[in-house]
Design an enzyme around this catalytic site. Structure first.
Site: not given
Length: 284
Positions: A45, A163
């Site tokens: 991320s 993600d």
């Protein structure tokens, strides 16, 4: 720096959207002091983007992302979200930063052990990709594509991703599997934070109905997170893990757009980075 297999060192950087301002500060302190004793770099991320700027040797590049681009209404907008668009508009952020301050892709591609964690949509499993010059920007974009907040998936080599923090929020075990014996983990949460089970399951049912495996990974995330924390604090024999957490006065949350708070928390990260270097060098 060449190490024997058993002496590998790794740097692992957690995500956390705007909370990534803390790791940006740390990594900028590392850059100023030319501190990079790590053989392996792993990010998920926001952590993967911060690592990319660090490996590109671009001091304060991501600081500018946080305190300038990320606070603009083009990036985070509840109004757009309620109109069915993105809450966090990665498309806008990637387009403008590639145009105005692109990462040094050649420099990053010199690092052969830089891994980015992504969540593969069909399986809900973590895929660790070693990005190359051609796909790096899309890879770190995919790793930052928080489901619900960003409504799209990102296609890389024919597979769809979101993600990486969904399926493996703190990829410390991956560093261990790659042979690292000394691992530094830069967290975006305080030492005592304990992730809870998702309480708004209905939201997941609505927003992730097309991605059942991503939904399952989201529902299991708190357990994976806790297992990683346990691994960090009780590592296998012969493994040293250095956990770096934001201090109590750290205020930034996932969607903070208050520039003064972000600047203050960047400085907390920078100061923490200076202390880490001293400790590391003292032990070396």
């Amino acid at each position: 720096m060449s190490h024997l297999m058993e002496d590998k060192t790794a740097l692992v950087v957690e995500g956390g959207a705007m909370r990534g301002i803390f790791s940006t500060g740390i990594l900028d302190a590392f850059l100023i002091h030319q501190f990079n004793p790590f053989d392996i770099h792993i990010g998920v991320s926001a952590g993967s983007s911060n690592l990319a700027a660090y490996l590109a040797n671009m001091y304060q590049r991501n600081y500018k992302v946080y305190v300038d681009y990320s606070v603009r209404p083009d990036f985070i907008s509840w109004r757009k979200f309620f109109l069915g668009k993105h809450l966090i508009d990665l498309d806008w952020l990637w387009d403008i930063t590639i145009k105005e301050m692109r990462l040094d892709l050649d420099r990053i591609s010199q690092y052969k052990n830089y891994y980015v964690g992504l969540t593969e949509v069909n399986s809900g499993k973590t895929h660790y990709i070693k990005p190359d010059k051609d796909n790096l920007e899309e890879v770190i974009k995919a790793s930052s594509a928080i489901p619900i907040f960003y409504r799209n998936t990102v296609n890389i080599n024919g597979a769809e991703y979101v993600d990486g923090g969904v399926s493996d929020p703190i990829p410390v075990k991956k560093a261990y599997e790659l042979g690292a014996k000394k691992i530094m983990v830069i967290r975006s949460r305080d030492y005592h934070f304990n992730m809870k089970k998702p309480s708004k399951k209905m939201l997941l049912d609505v927003f992730l109905r097309k991605y059942p495996q991503v939904k399952l990974a989201t529902l299991k995330r708190h357990r994976v997170y806790r297992e990683s924390i346990e691994f960090i604090r009780k590592p296998p024999k012969g493994i040293e893990i250095i956990e770096v957490n934001p201090p109590d006065e750290f205020e930034t949350n996932r969607l903070t757009q208050d520039i003064e708070i972000l600047k203050k928390d960047y400085q907390l990260g920078y100061d923490t980075g200076i202390n880490i270097i001293k400790k590391w060098n003292h032990k070396a």
